[in-house]
Motif scaffolding. Structure first.
Motif, mmCIF file in Angstrom:
data_model
loop_
_atom_site.group_PDB
_atom_site.id
_atom_site.type_symbol
_atom_site.label_atom_id
_atom_site.label_comp_id
_atom_site.label_asym_id
_atom_site.label_seq_id
_atom_site.Cartn_x
_atom_site.Cartn_y
_atom_site.Cartn_z
ATOM 1 N N PRO A 163 16.645 -0.563 -2.851
ATOM 2 C CA PRO A 163 15.299 -1.152 -2.820
ATOM 3 C C PRO A 163 14.998 -1.917 -1.533
ATOM 4 N N GLU A 164 15.983 -2.627 -0.984
ATOM 5 C CA GLU A 164 15.689 -3.391 0.232
ATOM 6 C C GLU A 164 15.486 -2.488 1.438
ATOM 7 N N ILE A 171 11.436 -7.902 -4.199
ATOM 8 C CA ILE A 171 10.973 -6.557 -3.871
ATOM 9 C C ILE A 171 10.074 -6.011 -4.982
ATOM 10 N N TYR A 172 10.446 -6.271 -6.234
ATOM 11 C CA TYR A 172 9.605 -5.842 -7.357
ATOM 12 C C TYR A 172 8.204 -6.448 -7.232
ATOM 13 N N LEU A 191 15.973 -8.389 -5.826
ATOM 14 C CA LEU A 191 15.213 -7.389 -6.571
ATOM 15 C C LEU A 191 13.889 -7.946 -7.083
ATOM 16 N N SER A 192 13.884 -9.210 -7.483
ATOM 17 C CA SER A 192 12.635 -9.819 -7.942
ATOM 18 C C SER A 192 11.615 -9.869 -6.822
ATOM 19 N N ALA A 231 9.008 0.007 -7.906
ATOM 20 C CA ALA A 231 8.909 -1.146 -8.808
ATOM 21 C C ALA A 231 9.655 -0.876 -10.113
ATOM 22 N N GLU A 276 12.235 1.122 -10.561
ATOM 23 C CA GLU A 276 13.681 1.079 -10.316
ATOM 24 C C GLU A 276 14.159 -0.361 -10.169
ATOM 25 N N CYS A 277 13.368 -1.210 -9.546
ATOM 26 C CA CYS A 277 13.732 -2.627 -9.458
ATOM 27 C C CYS A 277 13.845 -3.233 -10.851
ATOM 28 N N GLN A 278 12.913 -2.904 -11.727
ATOM 29 C CA GLN A 278 12.980 -3.401 -13.109
ATOM 30 C C GLN A 278 14.250 -2.922 -13.811
ATOM 31 N N LEU A 301 17.201 -4.843 -12.397
ATOM 32 C CA LEU A 301 17.185 -6.230 -12.874
ATOM 33 C C LEU A 301 17.678 -6.317 -14.314
ATOM 34 N N ASP A 314 21.462 -10.223 -6.410
ATOM 35 C CA ASP A 314 20.520 -9.149 -6.705
ATOM 36 C C ASP A 314 19.281 -9.647 -7.433
#
Length: 381
Positions: A53-54, A373-374, A370-371, A343, A345-347, A350, A366
């Motif tokens: 994600p990053e 980026i989400y 991840l939060s 978004a 995939e970030c969820q 997480l 993470d």
């Protein structure tokens, strides 16, 4: 622009990135290090659940400049190892849906393979994954092995020992065993679009490597140092030049720089210098006729601070190595991002971090990453 270097567009096909507190100025970095576009390759890390994600977050800010080769979801190696190949095959759809341009595998590095319960690459477990990679022509950057001297206690350099890259104690996969596994995969799937990182660690065995390139039509290698590679070339510069010209369609430019190089600042001066030396070493090797000496960099060159031999490639060969070969595999422009898929995939990640928090407290970073980026992608989906 350094006037010693030819004004040819360059795609760096092999760069690492770990999200810092602020985004780097890619445009300034490209100007400083003479790179037109770059490819972020995502690898496993002991304290991170995923760094895909990053990398996509960076690509969102530089959509025409940054490619991303996403790493596989290693959680299936622990949760369902007998079916991890099918999970990996399914995850290719997730990576493509988010806007990844290819895949990066670090599982062939001996330290990573020892840390993760990685099955043999030629085992039936992996077969759904390799079959789908071949069928979809998904480009892969694959790190397999390390320099052969790392398995010899008398030859492994001190700096490699300090990094934990001495493999002669019998607890690591043997390099020839791993070559056999990977070549068995190539026999079954000869049309895999693969770039073996670091010249497949066969820079001292050019005839052997040439035989593999002749046999497998979509097999490529990249030029990321190991500096020992360039000393192996220097021992036989005429043979090296002949190899590069013969296989000019199969060699991809890459530096293996990490995120520290993306910050051109006083604080990062030492890292930036090492990065500058690394890029100049590769380019001067390709462009210079005769001996040349890169700027000093103990962190990069170490014991190798001696003159190198250039191979003075023709312009049309340089153009292929610098950008055309990568574009042939990954496209002339990076793929468009799909923000809703990122978004989602970030969820998912997480939720995994939260569910495994007690046993995997080392994933704490993470949650914040991840939060962030989400929230970015969800807000503009």
């Amino acid at each position: 622009m350094d006037t010693r270097l030819k004004p040819i567009p360059v795609i760096d096909g092999h760069i690492h990135f770990d999200l810092p507190e602020q985004l780097p100025d890619i445009d300034a970095w490209r100007d400083t290090f003479h790179i037109t576009k770059l490819n972020i390759v995502c690898t496993h890390h002991p304290t991170r659940v995923s760094r895909v994600p990053e990398a996509l977050f960076l690509k969102a800010h530089y959509p025409s400049t940054v490619y991303v080769f996403g790493g596989l979801d290693a959680t299936s190696l622990f949760s369902d190892p007998e079916n991890c190949g099918q999970h990996f095959a399914d995850y290719l759809d997730v990576l493509a849906a988010m806007g990844c341009d290819g895949v990066k595998m670090i599982e062939g590095k001996p330290t990573t393979r020892k840390r993760l319960p990685v099955p043999a690459f030629d085992s039936p477990v992996y077969e759904p994954y390799w079959a789908k990679m071949e069928a979809t022509a998904t480009p892969l950057v694959f790190h397999v092995n390390d320099p052969e001297e790392f398995w010899d206690a008398e030859l492994v350099p001190d700096w490699a020992v300090e990094q934990g890259w001495a493999y002669g104690d019998g607890t690591y996969i043997n390099n020839e065993t791993q070559y056999t596994e990977v070549l068995n995969v190539m026999e079954r799937h000869p049309n895999l679009s693969v770039i073996f990182a670091h010249f497949f660690f066969l820079s001292a065995q050019l005839e052997r490597l040439g035989g593999y390139l002749d046999r497998y039509p979509n097999m490529h290698v990249d030029l990321t140092p190991g500096v020992e590679m360039y000393h192996n070339f220097a021992k036989q510069p005429e043979k090296a030049r002949e190899f590069f010209i013969r296989y000019q369609d199969r060699i991809v430019f890459g530096t293996d720089l990490d995120e520290s190089a993306l910050f051109v600042s006083d604080e990062g001066a030492a890292h930036s210098n090492d990065s500058d030396v690394r890029i100049h070493l590769i380019r001067l090797f390709l462009e210079t006729e005769g001996a040349f000496a890169p700027e000093s960099s103990a962190a990069l060159l170490g014991e190798f601070e001696k003159p190198f031999q250039g191979i003075h490639l023709p312009q049309e060969v340089l153009e292929k190595i610098y950008h055309k070969n990568f574009e042939k595999l990954a496209g002339k422009q990076p793929r468009a991002l799909q923000r809703k898929a990122i978004a989602a995939e970030c969820q998912r990640l997480l939720a995994y971090v939260e569910a495994t928090r007690k046993e995997n407290g080392h994933y704490d970073k993470d949650t914040a990453v991840l939060s962030r980026i989400y929230n970015y992608f969800a807000a503009i989906s």
